[in-house]
Design a protein around this motif. Sequence first.
Motif, mmCIF file in Angstrom:
data_model
loop_
_atom_site.group_PDB
_atom_site.id
_atom_site.type_symbol
_atom_site.label_atom_id
_atom_site.label_comp_id
_atom_site.label_asym_id
_atom_site.label_seq_id
_atom_site.Cartn_x
_atom_site.Cartn_y
_atom_site.Cartn_z
ATOM 1 N N ASP A 115 1.681 3.006 7.193
ATOM 2 C CA ASP A 115 1.916 4.060 6.200
ATOM 3 C C ASP A 115 1.628 5.444 6.768
ATOM 4 O O ASP A 115 1.454 6.404 6.024
ATOM 5 C CB ASP A 115 1.077 3.806 4.935
ATOM 6 C CG ASP A 115 -0.412 3.763 5.240
ATOM 7 O OD1 ASP A 115 -0.789 3.959 6.410
ATOM 8 O OD2 ASP A 115 -1.200 3.519 4.309
ATOM 9 N N ASP A 141 -1.988 0.715 10.591
ATOM 10 C CA ASP A 141 -1.247 0.682 9.329
ATOM 11 C C ASP A 141 0.143 1.261 9.543
ATOM 12 O O ASP A 141 0.346 2.082 10.434
ATOM 13 C CB ASP A 141 -1.952 1.527 8.257
ATOM 14 C CG ASP A 141 -3.178 0.828 7.707
ATOM 15 O OD1 ASP A 141 -3.464 -0.299 8.152
ATOM 16 O OD2 ASP A 141 -3.849 1.418 6.833
ATOM 17 N N GLN A 144 -0.978 6.644 8.115
ATOM 18 C CA GLN A 144 -2.332 7.185 7.978
ATOM 19 C C GLN A 144 -3.082 7.095 9.300
ATOM 20 O O GLN A 144 -4.093 7.752 9.497
ATOM 21 C CB GLN A 144 -3.092 6.454 6.882
ATOM 22 C CG GLN A 144 -2.650 6.883 5.496
ATOM 23 C CD GLN A 144 -3.611 6.407 4.440
ATOM 24 O OE1 GLN A 144 -3.600 5.238 4.074
ATOM 25 N NE2 GLN A 144 -4.446 7.302 3.957
HETATM 26 MG MG MG Z 1 -3.097 3.482 3.735
#
Ligand code: MG
Length: 324
Positions: A98, A96, A100
């Motif tokens: 983002d 991902d 994470q």
């Molecule tokens: Mg996420």
Amino acid sequence: MAKTIDVIAPFLNEAQSASAFVGLLEKLEAAVAERFGMTMHKILVDDGSRDDSVERFSATLSGSWEIVRLSRNFGKEAAVLAGLDHSRGDMALIMDSDLQHSMEISLKMIAELVADPEIDVVYAQNDRREASWRRSQLARLFYKLINSSQRFDIPQNAGDFRVMRGAVVKALTQVRDKRRFNKGLFAWAGFRQKAVLYTPDNRASGTSKWSRLNLLAFSLEGFTSFSVIPLRIISLCGVLAALAGAVYGAKVFFEVIFYGIAVPGYPSLLVVVVLLGGLNLTLLGLIGEYVWVTLSESKDRPVYIVRDIIAAKDGEPGQGATRP
Ligand code: MG
Ligand code: UDP
């Protein structure tokens, strides 16, 4: 010996975490080169972002990279497939954008894959405890049901965060399901897979694109693409209801014949009508779900459409050139 690795990262409106993610990629690239002697190519897939994510990424990315821009938002599942379609490396890492998914776990997974030629896929398994007991039980029930009477097991809490060999990437790109349930497809494809436990970091900024309703729809998608269990359960309910009806009918019959008891009609009638009506509607809705999947598959539209691809200008950092 693996020499190249592609990092595939889909993004949707991640402008706020763009520069931090590019920083992570740079560190990852350096570590991969140093520890495993592999060169890295970055494939970012823009899943129809409406903010300036693309500008931010193309201005900061360095080395070998490309941004595949989809013509609109097709969903993460489709975006991951677009990334896999553009992958040419000996290995591919899906993560991902983002933040994470951490660099440490990525490196750990790559190390496992490099160390053992007998393994084809290393996936990250989320060891996070579900916030509530009810939710964790629901998740367990979901996996139990979907994995029953199946020749392969879909592991719980394992998503797209994984490293795989080129052969696995090739196999996955051959699967052109329109309604994609990646967790299931990864398991369906087989190969020798290994899990690495991880706890996802908190989102650096923005919010998750998953709502409760999304999650419910996603679970249903899992069933309609991989299981007939819901249909069987409802059919079983139908059979049980019919049996109960028969027993009740016999009871009424004997009461009238031998004891002359008048049958209280209205309540029993209402119960039966409502019960069977509900059962019928449930089954109809469920069949509808499966028909809808069949319809999407038979229309045979492409899973995603590429608007254009922005790629690095011969190793120059930043900017990049567009090609259709
Ligand atoms: Mg996420
Ligand atoms: N994402 C995407 N298309 C979508 C939704 C999400 O490409 O339609 C990307 C998003 O930018 C992120 C990743 O997929 O990099 C995971 O999304 P999200 O954080 O919303 O999901 P979660 O981490 O909560 O599972």
